[in-house]
Motif scaffolding. Structure first.
Motif, PDB file in Angstrom:
ATOM      1  N   SER A  19       0.845  -1.198   0.000  1.00  0.00           N
ATOM      2  CA  SER A  19       0.000   0.000   0.000  1.00  0.00           C
ATOM      3  C   SER A  19       0.876   1.241   0.000  1.00  0.00           C
ATOM      4  N   TYR A  20       0.567   2.120  -0.925  1.00  0.00           N
ATOM      5  CA  TYR A  20       1.312   3.394  -1.004  1.00  0.00           C
ATOM      6  C   TYR A  20       0.416   4.422  -1.695  1.00  0.00           C
ATOM      7  N   LEU A  21       1.028   5.504  -2.088  1.00  0.00           N
ATOM      8  CA  LEU A  21       0.318   6.606  -2.730  1.00  0.00           C
ATOM      9  C   LEU A  21       0.437   6.454  -4.257  1.00  0.00           C
ATOM     10  N   PRO A  22      -0.276   7.295  -5.027  1.00  0.00           N
ATOM     11  CA  PRO A  22      -0.274   7.070  -6.489  1.00  0.00           C
ATOM     12  C   PRO A  22       0.950   7.647  -7.214  1.00  0.00           C
ATOM     13  N   GLY A  25       7.735   7.468  -5.264  1.00  0.00           N
ATOM     14  CA  GLY A  25       8.141   7.725  -3.879  1.00  0.00           C
ATOM     15  C   GLY A  25       8.898   6.584  -3.210  1.00  0.00           C
ATOM     16  N   ARG A  26       8.399   6.199  -2.028  1.00  0.00           N
ATOM     17  CA  ARG A  26       9.084   5.179  -1.234  1.00  0.00           C
ATOM     18  C   ARG A  26       8.583   3.758  -1.518  1.00  0.00           C
ATOM     19  N   ALA A  27       7.766   3.607  -2.554  1.00  0.00           N
ATOM     20  CA  ALA A  27       7.271   2.255  -2.865  1.00  0.00           C
ATOM     21  C   ALA A  27       7.914   1.685  -4.119  1.00  0.00           C
ATOM     22  N   GLU A  50      -7.857  10.215  -0.072  1.00  0.00           N
ATOM     23  CA  GLU A  50      -8.265   9.219   0.946  1.00  0.00           C
ATOM     24  C   GLU A  50      -7.192   8.982   2.005  1.00  0.00           C
ATOM     25  N   PHE A  51      -6.001   9.563   1.773  1.00  0.00           N
ATOM     26  CA  PHE A  51      -4.866   9.273   2.660  1.00  0.00           C
ATOM     27  C   PHE A  51      -5.149   9.723   4.098  1.00  0.00           C
ATOM     28  N   GLY A  52      -5.741  10.917   4.251  1.00  0.00           N
ATOM     29  CA  GLY A  52      -6.054  11.452   5.593  1.00  0.00           C
ATOM     30  C   GLY A  52      -6.880  10.459   6.396  1.00  0.00           C
ATOM     31  N   ARG A  54      -7.236   7.184   5.836  1.00  0.00           N
ATOM     32  CA  ARG A  54      -6.549   5.899   6.026  1.00  0.00           C
ATOM     33  C   ARG A  54      -5.435   5.959   7.078  1.00  0.00           C
ATOM     34  N   LYS A  55      -4.878   7.208   7.238  1.00  0.00           N
ATOM     35  CA  LYS A  55      -3.733   7.385   8.136  1.00  0.00           C
ATOM     36  C   LYS A  55      -3.945   6.801   9.527  1.00  0.00           C
ATOM     37  N   LYS A  56      -5.166   7.000  10.051  1.00  0.00           N
ATOM     38  CA  LYS A  56      -5.378   6.586  11.444  1.00  0.00           C
ATOM     39  C   LYS A  56      -5.274   5.069  11.630  1.00  0.00           C
ATOM     40  N   LEU A  60       2.225   4.479  12.593  1.00  0.00           N
ATOM     41  CA  LEU A  60       2.917   5.758  12.381  1.00  0.00           C
ATOM     42  C   LEU A  60       2.183   6.688  11.415  1.00  0.00           C
ATOM     43  N   GLY A  61       1.032   6.266  10.924  1.00  0.00           N
ATOM     44  CA  GLY A  61       0.283   7.103   9.971  1.00  0.00           C
ATOM     45  C   GLY A  61       1.021   7.264   8.655  1.00  0.00           C
ATOM     46  N   GLN A  62       1.929   6.318   8.351  1.00  0.00           N
ATOM     47  CA  GLN A  62       2.782   6.482   7.169  1.00  0.00           C
ATOM     48  C   GLN A  62       2.674   5.310   6.204  1.00  0.00           C
ATOM     49  N   LEU A  63       3.043   5.592   4.975  1.00  0.00           N
ATOM     50  CA  LEU A  63       3.166   4.588   3.922  1.00  0.00           C
ATOM     51  C   LEU A  63       4.604   4.627   3.414  1.00  0.00           C
ATOM     52  N   PRO A  64       5.133   3.533   2.870  1.00  0.00           N
ATOM     53  CA  PRO A  64       4.464   2.295   2.483  1.00  0.00           C
ATOM     54  C   PRO A  64       4.241   1.316   3.628  1.00  0.00           C
ATOM     55  N   VAL A  65       3.263   0.422   3.371  1.00  0.00           N
ATOM     56  CA  VAL A  65       2.984  -0.690   4.271  1.00  0.00           C
ATOM     57  C   VAL A  65       2.854  -1.950   3.407  1.00  0.00           C
ATOM     58  N   THR A  75       6.114  -2.202   8.071  1.00  0.00           N
ATOM     59  CA  THR A  75       6.292  -0.811   7.634  1.00  0.00           C
ATOM     60  C   THR A  75       7.775  -0.582   7.354  1.00  0.00           C
ATOM     61  N   GLN A  76       8.102   0.585   6.864  1.00  0.00           N
ATOM     62  CA  GLN A  76       9.454   1.067   6.567  1.00  0.00           C
ATOM     63  C   GLN A  76       9.951   0.499   5.223  1.00  0.00           C
ATOM     64  N   GLN A  77      10.159   1.433   4.298  1.00  0.00           N
ATOM     65  CA  GLN A  77      10.605   1.053   2.952  1.00  0.00           C
ATOM     66  C   GLN A  77      11.757   0.055   2.967  1.00  0.00           C
ATOM     67  N   LEU A 108      22.031   6.391   1.760  1.00  0.00           N
ATOM     68  CA  LEU A 108      20.981   6.963   0.909  1.00  0.00           C
ATOM     69  C   LEU A 108      19.752   7.352   1.721  1.00  0.00           C
ATOM     70  N   GLU A 109      19.442   6.565   2.757  1.00  0.00           N
ATOM     71  CA  GLU A 109      18.315   6.916   3.621  1.00  0.00           C
ATOM     72  C   GLU A 109      18.580   8.234   4.351  1.00  0.00           C
ATOM     73  N   ASP A 110      19.809   8.420   4.824  1.00  0.00           N
ATOM     74  CA  ASP A 110      20.163   9.687   5.491  1.00  0.00           C
ATOM     75  C   ASP A 110      19.973  10.854   4.529  1.00  0.00           C
TER      76      ASP A 110
HETATM   77  N1  LIG Z   1      10.873   5.904   7.311  1.00  0.00           N
HETATM   78  C1  LIG Z   1       9.633   5.678   6.604  1.00  0.00           C
HETATM   79  C2  LIG Z   1       9.112   7.016   6.126  1.00  0.00           C
HETATM   80  C3  LIG Z   1       7.724   6.862   5.534  1.00  0.00           C
HETATM   81  C4  LIG Z   1       7.151   8.199   5.144  1.00  0.00           C
HETATM   82  O1  LIG Z   1       7.589   9.282   5.593  1.00  0.00           O
HETATM   83  N2  LIG Z   1       6.135   8.133   4.282  1.00  0.00           N
HETATM   84  C5  LIG Z   1       5.438   9.314   3.862  1.00  0.00           C
HETATM   85  C6  LIG Z   1       5.033   9.180   2.401  1.00  0.00           C
HETATM   86  S1  LIG Z   1       6.468   9.082   1.379  1.00  0.00           S
HETATM   87  C7  LIG Z   1       4.191   9.455   4.699  1.00  0.00           C
HETATM   88  O2  LIG Z   1       3.452   8.519   4.854  1.00  0.00           O
HETATM   89  N3  LIG Z   1       3.992  10.645   5.242  1.00  0.00           N
HETATM   90  C8  LIG Z   1       2.834  10.978   6.012  1.00  0.00           C
HETATM   91  C9  LIG Z   1       3.187  11.360   7.418  1.00  0.00           C
HETATM   92  O3  LIG Z   1       4.329  11.170   7.865  1.00  0.00           O
HETATM   93  O4  LIG Z   1       2.291  11.875   8.076  1.00  0.00           O
HETATM   94  C10 LIG Z   1       9.866   4.712   5.431  1.00  0.00           C
HETATM   95  O5  LIG Z   1      10.987   4.666   4.914  1.00  0.00           O
HETATM   96  O6  LIG Z   1       8.965   3.974   5.048  1.00  0.00           O
END
Ligand SMILES: N[C@@H](CCC(=O)N[C@@H](CS)C(=O)NCC(=O)O)C(=O)O
Length: 217
Positions: A19-22, A25-27, A50-52, A54-56, A60-65, A75-77, A108-110
């Motif tokens: 699951s990620y965004l369209p 990015g990180r997917a 729809e991201f807002g 789905r976040k809850k 961590l409220g983040q993608l990818p998953v 979680t975590q790319q 690269l992550e840094d």
């Molecule tokens: N360290 C995480 C970072 C994930 C991240 O920051 N994802 C962004 C999208 S690229 C996100 O979901 N941001 C929404 C938020 O942090 O509220 C990873 O590598 O997966």
């Protein structure tokens, strides 16, 4: 390949939903790894509208998953990439070569963390931050990465065949050379011969050519 046993004692393939965004990015690194590994997966692209909502429900409220078998969630790319990559022979098994691979991935992550942090900044602050990235931070990281690649002196980043670090190098090179990040020169990585060499070898890999041909359709 990773697999699970069922009641019959037979091994059944796992199911995967990324699951990620369209956008890439990180997917995208994981999508490439799935393709190279020849593993089917559901490529869920959640519309930004729809991201807002789905976040809850997201750690961590983040993608990818990555959801495995409908219930296991990662979680975590990088963790997802390493898990999928390992099934496609993209993670070196030799401990030292794997450490080289992890070194590049962490570098690269840094760098990505520092560039991503500027995306949501207000215009004036972003301009200043991007100038620092362009003039100091990116050259510093690029020089370090170029030196590492020169030391290894292999066809790909850490060995003769592709690894997960090659995929992440591609992602960073593509992002920086796209010109998408205002204030960062799209030629910023051009002076780094080993980064360019490794990126070229990546793009010339048969599986990667097939992937790009597929996504271009
Ligand atoms: N360290 C995480 C970072 C994930 C991240 O920051 N994802 C962004 C999208 S690229 C996100 O979901 N941001 C929404 C938020 O942090 O509220 C990873 O590598 O997966």
């Amino acid at each position: 390949m990773d697999s699970k046993s069922c009641k019959t004692g037979k091994m059944a393939p796992r199911t995967y939903k990324l699951s990620y965004l369209p956008f890439k990015g990180r997917a995208e690194s994981v999508r490439i790894a799935f393709f190279v590994a020849g593993i089917e997966f559901e490529d869920e692209r959640i519309p930004l509208t729809e991201f807002g909502e789905r976040k809850k429900d997201l750690p961590l409220g983040q993608l990818p998953v990555l959801t495995i078998d409908g219930s296991i969630v990662i979680t975590q790319q990088v963790a997802i990439l390493e898990y999928v990559g390992a099934q496609g022979g993209l993670v070196p098994t030799d401990h030292l070569i794997k450490a080289y691979n992890d070194e590049i991935i962490n570098l690269l992550e840094d760098l990505t963390y520092r560039t991503s942090a500027t995306i949501q900044m207000p215009e004036e602050k972003k301009k200043e931050a991007r100038a620092i990235l362009n003039n100091h931070t990116i050259p510093k990281y690029a020089k370090a990465l170029d030196g590492i690649l020169a030391t290894h002196d292999k066809k790909h980043a850490v060995r003769a065949q592709l690894s997960t670090s090659d995929i992440l190098i591609n992602r960073v090179v593509e992002q920086l050379e796209s010109g998408m990040l205002d204030g960062i020169s799209k030629d910023i990585l051009k002076p780094y011969a080993h980064i360019q060499r490794v990126q070229k070898a990546f793009l010339e890999n048969e599986k990667i050519k097939q992937y790009f041909a597929k996504v271009a359709k």
